[in-house]
Motif scaffolding. Structure first.
Motif, mmCIF file in Angstrom:
data_model
loop_
_atom_site.group_PDB
_atom_site.id
_atom_site.type_symbol
_atom_site.label_atom_id
_atom_site.label_comp_id
_atom_site.label_asym_id
_atom_site.label_seq_id
_atom_site.Cartn_x
_atom_site.Cartn_y
_atom_site.Cartn_z
ATOM 1 N N MET A 1 0.832 -1.213 0.000
ATOM 2 C CA MET A 1 0.000 0.000 0.000
ATOM 3 C C MET A 1 0.860 1.254 0.000
ATOM 4 S SD MET A 1 -2.842 -0.957 2.877
ATOM 5 C CE MET A 1 -4.313 -1.909 2.517
ATOM 6 N N ALA A 2 1.855 1.279 0.889
ATOM 7 C CA ALA A 2 2.698 2.467 1.030
ATOM 8 C C ALA A 2 3.461 2.758 -0.258
ATOM 9 C CB ALA A 2 3.674 2.277 2.192
ATOM 10 N N ARG A 3 3.981 1.724 -0.896
ATOM 11 C CA ARG A 3 4.700 1.917 -2.146
ATOM 12 C C ARG A 3 3.780 2.501 -3.216
ATOM 13 N NH1 ARG A 3 7.706 -3.996 -2.063
ATOM 14 N NH2 ARG A 3 9.750 -3.328 -1.275
ATOM 15 N N ALA A 4 2.563 1.973 -3.305
ATOM 16 C CA ALA A 4 1.621 2.465 -4.308
ATOM 17 C C ALA A 4 1.237 3.919 -4.041
ATOM 18 C CB ALA A 4 0.373 1.573 -4.328
ATOM 19 N N LEU A 5 0.985 4.244 -2.766
ATOM 20 C CA LEU A 5 0.621 5.615 -2.419
ATOM 21 C C LEU A 5 1.772 6.573 -2.701
ATOM 22 C CD1 LEU A 5 -1.252 4.890 0.933
ATOM 23 C CD2 LEU A 5 -2.292 5.700 -1.187
ATOM 24 N N ALA A 6 2.996 6.166 -2.364
ATOM 25 C CA ALA A 6 4.162 7.013 -2.606
ATOM 26 C C ALA A 6 4.361 7.262 -4.096
ATOM 27 C CB ALA A 6 5.407 6.367 -2.011
ATOM 28 N N SER A 7 4.095 6.240 -4.921
ATOM 29 C CA SER A 7 4.303 6.393 -6.359
ATOM 30 C C SER A 7 3.340 7.388 -6.984
ATOM 31 C CB SER A 7 4.164 5.031 -7.053
ATOM 32 O OG SER A 7 2.821 4.581 -7.034
ATOM 33 N N ARG A 8 2.162 7.545 -6.360
ATOM 34 C CA ARG A 8 1.192 8.505 -6.893
ATOM 35 C C ARG A 8 1.195 9.826 -6.131
ATOM 36 N NH1 ARG A 8 -4.339 5.443 -4.789
ATOM 37 N NH2 ARG A 8 -3.238 3.608 -5.570
ATOM 38 N N GLY A 9 2.126 9.965 -5.173
ATOM 39 C CA GLY A 9 2.238 11.215 -4.436
ATOM 40 C C GLY A 9 1.098 11.473 -3.473
ATOM 41 N N ALA A 10 0.435 10.422 -3.009
ATOM 42 C CA ALA A 10 -0.695 10.579 -2.088
ATOM 43 C C ALA A 10 -0.202 10.882 -0.680
ATOM 44 C CB ALA A 10 -1.539 9.307 -2.082
ATOM 45 N N ALA A 11 -1.015 11.584 0.079
ATOM 46 C CA ALA A 11 -0.671 11.929 1.464
ATOM 47 C C ALA A 11 -0.778 10.680 2.334
ATOM 48 C CB ALA A 11 -1.610 13.010 1.978
ATOM 49 N N MET A 12 0.301 10.362 3.049
ATOM 50 C CA MET A 12 0.278 9.163 3.880
ATOM 51 C C MET A 12 1.304 9.258 5.003
ATOM 52 S SD MET A 12 2.448 6.176 1.997
ATOM 53 C CE MET A 12 4.238 6.305 1.934
ATOM 54 N N GLN A 13 1.071 8.444 6.021
ATOM 55 C CA GLN A 13 2.044 8.205 7.080
ATOM 56 C C GLN A 13 2.146 6.706 7.287
ATOM 57 O OE1 GLN A 13 1.169 10.209 10.738
ATOM 58 N NE2 GLN A 13 1.216 12.254 9.844
ATOM 59 N N LEU A 14 3.367 6.222 7.520
ATOM 60 C CA LEU A 14 3.597 4.808 7.790
ATOM 61 C C LEU A 14 4.266 4.674 9.152
ATOM 62 C CD1 LEU A 14 3.906 1.770 7.145
ATOM 63 C CD2 LEU A 14 6.009 2.347 5.905
ATOM 64 N N HIS A 15 3.657 3.889 10.035
ATOM 65 C CA HIS A 15 4.224 3.597 11.351
ATOM 66 C C HIS A 15 4.407 2.080 11.432
ATOM 67 C CE1 HIS A 15 3.596 7.664 13.056
ATOM 68 N NE2 HIS A 15 2.612 7.689 12.174
ATOM 69 N N TYR A 16 5.657 1.660 11.655
ATOM 70 C CA TYR A 16 6.011 0.242 11.565
ATOM 71 C C TYR A 16 6.796 -0.146 12.814
ATOM 72 C CZ TYR A 16 8.267 -3.939 9.411
ATOM 73 O OH TYR A 16 8.729 -5.194 9.122
ATOM 74 N N ALA A 17 6.318 -1.171 13.524
ATOM 75 C CA ALA A 17 6.923 -1.582 14.789
ATOM 76 C C ALA A 17 7.388 -3.030 14.738
ATOM 77 C CB ALA A 17 5.928 -1.409 15.929
ATOM 78 N N ALA A 18 8.513 -3.289 15.402
ATOM 79 C CA ALA A 18 9.030 -4.650 15.563
ATOM 80 C C ALA A 18 9.808 -4.701 16.872
ATOM 81 C CB ALA A 18 9.921 -5.049 14.387
ATOM 82 N N ARG A 19 10.131 -5.904 17.306
ATOM 83 C CA ARG A 19 10.852 -6.051 18.572
ATOM 84 C C ARG A 19 12.262 -5.485 18.480
ATOM 85 N NH1 ARG A 19 14.079 -10.039 20.329
ATOM 86 N NH2 ARG A 19 13.471 -11.369 18.585
ATOM 87 N N ALA A 20 12.930 -5.738 17.363
ATOM 88 C CA ALA A 20 14.317 -5.302 17.195
ATOM 89 C C ALA A 20 14.599 -5.144 15.707
ATOM 90 C CB ALA A 20 15.279 -6.310 17.827
ATOM 91 N N PRO A 21 15.655 -4.405 15.329
ATOM 92 C CA PRO A 21 15.956 -4.214 13.904
ATOM 93 C C PRO A 21 16.117 -5.517 13.136
ATOM 94 C CG PRO A 21 17.209 -2.666 15.229
ATOM 95 C CD PRO A 21 16.539 -3.588 16.194
#
Length: 315
Positions: free
Chosen positions: A124-144
């Motif tokens: 989703m984020a890649r598609a939105l970025a390619s069309r210049g749409a307004a978005m925020q991505l918040h991504y969580a994990a235990r460790a890198p």
């Protein structure tokens, strides 16, 4: 359709990324961001089964599909079978299907992912970025080292990454992330059921309208903190069932030996829609219209519950 494994390698700790192409080199079926494939597998015990995995690759890559699979040691063997795949292996798959699509009417998109939940969210984020749409991505994990596609996610505009090291207090600050529902802002969340439940509960408390909340859980209904057991009366069959607080109505029906209709298990397709004779449904699906929700005469048993202690269904 038959798909050939053309790449299989680690994406993060316990996660394997798998690239698939058609056997004859033809273009693969088109899909939209948030889509998934259904794979027909044979488990280690010899049982045939189906597993669903989201597409990470972008819709304009018609020559390949990419998925990522988390190994679940306590699972029934589906993820182990996927992790054992090697280049040249052939898989049978159906789809793509999409019950987690982007809302085209949205003016801004808030994307939240936890762990392996990044797979549909990154597409989703890649598609939105390619069309210049307004978005925020918040991504969580235990460790890198546990975060699949870490570099790809970090490179996207409006992306924030979180590592809690096992301490939830150091994780994603949900109240701050969800603070502004806006007028045409849509929220999408995928990941562990605990994360999904936490996001939905906080979003509701902060004033997000239900029709602007979208989530994907391949493990069935999401149990919320205030869920209570339900007494289920089946008027047609004359049976009464007890539905546990962390159990879906659909699962209770299946456990009782009944054979209800269902498909997606995520409240998207409407296949499990069942008439309600008495009681007040707690609608958590994305299939019913606003009028059907208000009327309260049907319920999607795979995800929805009841606001009353007892629910009478025409089953």
């Amino acid at each position: 359709m038959k798909l050939i494994v053309t790449r299989a390698e680690p994406a993060a700790e316990g996660i394997r990324r798998i690239e698939l192409r058609s056997g004859d080199g033809a273009a693969l079926p088109a899909f939209t961001p948030g889509a998934h494939l259904k794979f027909k597998l044979v488990l280690p015990n010899g049982q045939a089964s189906v597993r669903e995995y989201s597409l990470v690759s972008t819709p304009d890559e018609r020559d390949r599909y990419e998925i990522a699979v988390l190994r679940e040691p306590a699972g029934t063997g589906g993820s182990a079978a996927m992790h054992a795949l090697a280049v040249g292996d052939v898989l049978e798959a159906d789809g793509p299907f999409n019950e987690f699509a982007l809302a085209e009417q949205a003016r801004e998109h808030l994307l939240i992912a936890g762990g392996i939940g990044i797979t549909p969210i990154l597409c989703m984020a890649r598609a939105l970025a390619s069309r210049g749409a307004a978005m925020q991505l918040h991504y969580a994990a235990r460790a890198p080292e546990c975060m699949a596609y870490r570099d790809e996610a970090a490179a996207l505009p409006g992306a924030t990454l979180y590592f809690d090291q096992g301490d939830p207090a150091r994780g994603m600050p949900l109240d701050a992330v969800l603070a502004d529902p806006g007028e045409a802002r849509h929220l999408y969340v995928c990941g562990p059921r605990g994360l999904i439940a936490g996001v939905l509960e906080r979003a509701e408390a902060l004033g997000w309208p239900a029709e602007r909340l979208h989530y994907e859980s391949f493990k069935g209904a999401v149990a919320l903190a205030n869920d209570r057991p339900i007494r289920l009366v089946l008027r047609g069959s004359g049976r009464t069932l007890d539905v546990k607080a962390d159990q879906s109505i659909l699962d209770a029906l299946i456990a009782a030996g009944l054979d209800p209709l269902y498909d997606c298990r995520r409240g998207e397709c409407g296949m499990c829609m069942t008439p309600v004779l008495e009681g007040l449904p707690d609608h958590r699906d994305h299939a019913l219209s606003a009028a059907e929700r208000a009327d309260g005469k049907v319920i999607c048993t795979c995800v929805s519950r009841a606001l009353t202690p007892e629910l009478v269904l025409d089953l």
